[in-house]
Design a protein around this motif. Structure first.
Motif, PDB file in Angstrom:
ATOM      1  N   VAL A 166     -72.691   7.413  35.084  1.00 36.06           N
ATOM      2  CA  VAL A 166     -73.336   8.707  35.243  1.00 36.06           C
ATOM      3  C   VAL A 166     -73.504   9.360  33.876  1.00 36.06           C
ATOM      4  CG1 VAL A 166     -73.172  10.996  36.281  1.00 36.06           C
ATOM      5  CG2 VAL A 166     -72.328   8.985  37.529  1.00 36.06           C
ATOM      6  N   PRO A 167     -74.736   9.665  33.456  1.00 31.28           N
ATOM      7  CA  PRO A 167     -74.916  10.357  32.175  1.00 31.28           C
ATOM      8  C   PRO A 167     -74.233  11.720  32.205  1.00 31.28           C
ATOM      9  CG  PRO A 167     -76.996   9.473  32.985  1.00 31.28           C
ATOM     10  CD  PRO A 167     -76.015   9.362  34.110  1.00 31.28           C
ATOM     11  N   GLY A 168     -73.521  12.010  31.155  1.00 31.76           N
ATOM     12  CA  GLY A 168     -72.829  13.287  31.042  1.00 31.76           C
ATOM     13  C   GLY A 168     -73.002  13.874  29.654  1.00 31.76           C
ATOM     14  N   ILE A 169     -72.045  14.653  29.253  1.00 32.11           N
ATOM     15  CA  ILE A 169     -72.077  15.307  27.949  1.00 32.11           C
ATOM     16  C   ILE A 169     -70.700  15.162  27.301  1.00 32.11           C
ATOM     17  CG2 ILE A 169     -72.434  17.479  26.713  1.00 32.11           C
ATOM     18  CD1 ILE A 169     -74.110  18.425  29.061  1.00 32.11           C
ATOM     19  N   THR A 177     -73.268  16.392  22.916  1.00 29.78           N
ATOM     20  CA  THR A 177     -74.126  15.215  22.819  1.00 29.78           C
ATOM     21  C   THR A 177     -74.234  14.559  24.187  1.00 29.78           C
ATOM     22  OG1 THR A 177     -73.316  14.832  20.554  1.00 29.78           O
ATOM     23  CG2 THR A 177     -74.482  13.019  21.626  1.00 29.78           C
ATOM     24  N   ILE A 178     -75.444  14.205  24.589  1.00 30.52           N
ATOM     25  CA  ILE A 178     -75.628  13.448  25.818  1.00 30.52           C
ATOM     26  C   ILE A 178     -74.934  12.094  25.663  1.00 30.52           C
ATOM     27  CG2 ILE A 178     -77.308  12.442  27.399  1.00 30.52           C
ATOM     28  CD1 ILE A 178     -77.298  15.466  27.379  1.00 30.52           C
ATOM     29  N   TYR A 179     -74.154  11.722  26.684  1.00 34.15           N
ATOM     30  CA  TYR A 179     -73.289  10.543  26.531  1.00 34.15           C
ATOM     31  C   TYR A 179     -73.118   9.840  27.870  1.00 34.15           C
ATOM     32  CZ  TYR A 179     -68.891   7.931  26.013  1.00 34.15           C
ATOM     33  OH  TYR A 179     -67.926   6.952  26.015  1.00 34.15           O
ATOM     34  N   THR A 180     -73.220   8.506  27.860  1.00 38.79           N
ATOM     35  CA  THR A 180     -72.943   7.678  29.026  1.00 38.79           C
ATOM     36  C   THR A 180     -71.877   6.667  28.641  1.00 38.79           C
ATOM     37  OG1 THR A 180     -75.228   7.893  29.808  1.00 38.79           O
ATOM     38  CG2 THR A 180     -73.928   6.101  30.731  1.00 38.79           C
ATOM     39  N   SER A 181     -70.724   6.730  29.272  1.00 38.98           N
ATOM     40  CA  SER A 181     -69.621   5.843  28.896  1.00 38.98           C
ATOM     41  C   SER A 181     -69.954   4.395  29.249  1.00 38.98           C
ATOM     42  CB  SER A 181     -68.337   6.275  29.598  1.00 38.98           C
ATOM     43  OG  SER A 181     -68.490   6.248  31.005  1.00 38.98           O
ATOM     44  N   SER A 209     -59.220  21.248  19.696  1.00 38.64           N
ATOM     45  CA  SER A 209     -58.383  20.354  18.902  1.00 38.64           C
ATOM     46  C   SER A 209     -59.230  19.548  17.923  1.00 38.64           C
ATOM     47  CB  SER A 209     -57.606  19.397  19.817  1.00 38.64           C
ATOM     48  OG  SER A 209     -56.823  20.117  20.742  1.00 38.64           O
ATOM     49  N   THR A 210     -58.666  19.254  16.776  1.00 33.84           N
ATOM     50  CA  THR A 210     -59.382  18.502  15.753  1.00 33.84           C
ATOM     51  C   THR A 210     -59.709  17.098  16.235  1.00 33.84           C
ATOM     52  OG1 THR A 210     -58.205  19.742  14.055  1.00 33.84           O
ATOM     53  CG2 THR A 210     -59.309  17.723  13.365  1.00 33.84           C
ATOM     54  N   ARG A 211     -60.959  16.702  16.095  1.00 31.44           N
ATOM     55  CA  ARG A 211     -61.438  15.361  16.419  1.00 31.44           C
ATOM     56  C   ARG A 211     -61.244  15.011  17.896  1.00 31.44           C
ATOM     57  NH1 ARG A 211     -58.357  12.255  11.454  1.00 31.44           N
ATOM     58  NH2 ARG A 211     -59.349  13.346   9.715  1.00 31.44           N
ATOM     59  N   SER A 212     -61.121  15.988  18.744  1.00 32.09           N
ATOM     60  CA  SER A 212     -60.910  15.755  20.169  1.00 32.09           C
ATOM     61  C   SER A 212     -62.166  16.138  20.944  1.00 32.09           C
ATOM     62  CB  SER A 212     -59.722  16.577  20.670  1.00 32.09           C
ATOM     63  OG  SER A 212     -59.558  16.415  22.061  1.00 32.09           O
ATOM     64  N   TYR A 213     -62.493  15.332  21.965  1.00 37.85           N
ATOM     65  CA  TYR A 213     -63.725  15.541  22.717  1.00 37.85           C
ATOM     66  C   TYR A 213     -63.471  15.391  24.214  1.00 37.85           C
ATOM     67  CZ  TYR A 213     -65.870  14.813  18.134  1.00 37.85           C
ATOM     68  OH  TYR A 213     -66.208  14.907  16.809  1.00 37.85           O
ATOM     69  N   ASP A 214     -64.118  16.242  24.996  1.00 36.89           N
ATOM     70  CA  ASP A 214     -64.109  16.131  26.454  1.00 36.89           C
ATOM     71  C   ASP A 214     -65.392  15.460  26.906  1.00 36.89           C
ATOM     72  OD1 ASP A 214     -61.671  17.385  26.766  1.00 36.89           O
ATOM     73  OD2 ASP A 214     -62.542  19.374  27.120  1.00 36.89           O
ATOM     74  N   VAL A 215     -65.267  14.563  27.883  1.00 37.96           N
ATOM     75  CA  VAL A 215     -66.433  13.956  28.513  1.00 37.96           C
ATOM     76  C   VAL A 215     -66.597  14.599  29.886  1.00 37.96           C
ATOM     77  CG1 VAL A 215     -67.463  11.840  29.415  1.00 37.96           C
ATOM     78  CG2 VAL A 215     -66.154  11.787  27.289  1.00 37.96           C
ATOM     79  N   ILE A 216     -67.784  15.177  30.118  1.00 34.51           N
ATOM     80  CA  ILE A 216     -68.063  15.901  31.351  1.00 34.51           C
ATOM     81  C   ILE A 216     -69.211  15.192  32.064  1.00 34.51           C
ATOM     82  CG2 ILE A 216     -68.693  18.129  32.357  1.00 34.51           C
ATOM     83  CD1 ILE A 216     -67.747  19.331  29.620  1.00 34.51           C
ATOM     84  N   GLU A 217     -68.938  14.683  33.254  1.00 35.50           N
ATOM     85  CA  GLU A 217     -69.960  13.983  34.024  1.00 35.50           C
ATOM     86  C   GLU A 217     -70.360  14.741  35.279  1.00 35.50           C
ATOM     87  OE1 GLU A 217     -68.278  10.151  34.732  1.00 35.50           O
ATOM     88  OE2 GLU A 217     -68.642   9.431  32.685  1.00 35.50           O
ATOM     89  N   ALA A 218     -69.499  15.663  35.742  1.00 33.82           N
ATOM     90  CA  ALA A 218     -69.782  16.409  36.969  1.00 33.82           C
ATOM     91  C   ALA A 218     -69.949  17.886  36.636  1.00 33.82           C
ATOM     92  CB  ALA A 218     -68.656  16.214  37.980  1.00 33.82           C
TER      93      ALA A 218
END
Length: 365
Positions: A54-57, A345-349, A63-72
């Motif tokens: 599922v394409p997410g963001i 950034t648009i992101y698909t795992s 936090s430094t260099r930390s990222y959340d992946v949001i698909e829903a």
């Protein structure tokens, strides 16, 4: 009995089942047994899982260099987003773009070019392209990253000006170790610091043509398969003429143009038939004044919801537009600080492994 049932299932059925799992669950399956560990590394699994992801963001956190992946996402302001998973990267370079789960990182000071997959936890430091420009002109170089449609090759692209002449282009095919110069549309110049937009295996960037009547905007399109440039015309019914702040992006799977009018209104145009200059349609028109925005700001849509609400970004600041109330909400969209820049950034795992590129020096983190 359950264990025996799975043990004797044909591998193609197991592959089909596992490829339907969310990324985190599929990662956990690698620890179940050695046959699954091997199966989840096969090209068949990687391709099936990617086609169903599922394409997410991907959004940077506090936090430094930390990222959340949001698909829903949903339009409930109390539960606007659900974090699918979080990852950390050991790099100072910010995320530039992404394709097929591979993240391309580059900073604004012309630092390292890095390609990584946070799922497989491997990365490549790409060789830096040959420098043919002055130190002042280096700051105006534009980079893009994408994948070709037919061969599936991953390519980084550099567009730059040399001696103030119209732009030139270099391409790096991942796995070759070399940057190559490709013919560009030499009649055009380009907007530096505008990101290239990936759609249909092509990279797009805003470009300018000098005519007798003045500067005319176009969208320059590089086909990553053929490495040939073409040009799209853009709509200008508002009579803006040349506008540095008109932005190209992807919205509803269409090539999109967006800008803010002098009255603070946000206009979004979609190319309904890709490549057809006559198919531009004004799909969304926000008719309320966008408080706090200016017509020199860069704005682009990120996602539209079933109820017509839209998640957008303006100069690195996310905001949420409610179609029902015709208002803009900054608190709902990721952070309460509307003046803070964040990376989205648009992101698909995916499980695409950089170790498949034999000519590259792949490291792990």
């Amino acid at each position: 009995m359950g264990e025996d049932f799975f043990r004797y299932l044909p591998s193609e059925i197991v592959l089909d089942i596992l490829s339907r799992l969310p990324t985190q669950d599929a990662m956990a399956c690698k620890c179940v047994c050695k046959p699954w560990l091997v199966l989840l590394a096969t090209p068949e699994f990687v391709n099936f899982h990617l086609s169903r992801s599922v394409p997410g963001i991907v959004v940077e956190t506090h936090s430094t260099r930390s990222y959340d992946v949001i698909e829903a996402f949903n339009s409930d302001e109390e539960h606007f987003r659900d974090v699918t998973f979080n990852f950390k990267l050991p790099f100072d370079e910010p995320i530039h773009s992404s394709a097929d789960g591979l993240i391309f990182l580059k900073d604004d000071d012309f630092g390292d070019l890095i390609l990584c997959n946070p799922i497989t936890r491997d990365y490549i430091k790409l060789p830096f392209p040959p420098q043919t420009t002055s130190a002042e002109e280096l700051e105006m170089d534009t980079f893009g990253f994408g994948v070709s449609r037919t061969t599936g090759q991953y390519k980084a692209v550099r567009v730059f000006e040399q001696d103030r002449l119209p732009f030139e282009c270099q391409v790096y095919t991942v796995g070759t170790g070399l940057w190559r110069k490709v013919p560009s549309d030499s009649l055009l110049s380009f907007f530096y610091h505008h990101k290239m937009v990936l759609l249909n295996g092509n990279l797009h960037l805003m470009a300018l043509e000098m005519t007798i009547d003045g500067m005319v905007e176009h969208i320059s399109c590089l086909d990553l398969e053929t490495e040939v440039f073409s040009t799209f015309s853009i709509p200008d019914p508002e009579g803006l003429g040349f506008s540095y702040c008109r932005m190209a992006s992807v919205f509803r799977d269409c090539l999109c143009l967006s800008h803010i009018t002098a009255d603070g209104e946000i206009v979004i145009w979609l190319m309904k038939e890709y490549g057809d200059d006559n198919s531009w349609v004004r799909e969304v028109f926000v008719c309320e004044v966008a408080g706090g925005f200016f017509n020199e700001s860069h704005v682009w849509p990120i996602r539209v919801f079933e109820n017509g609400d839209i998640l957008m970004e303006c100069d690195g600041k996310p905001f949420y537009y409610s179609k029902k109330t015709k208002t803009f909400d900054y608190d709902t969209a990721f952070r309460g600080d509307r003046f803070s820049y964040i990376s989205m950034t648009i992101y698909t795992s995916s499980f695409v492994s950089l170790k498949n590129f034999a000519m590259e020096n792949v490291s792990s983190f």
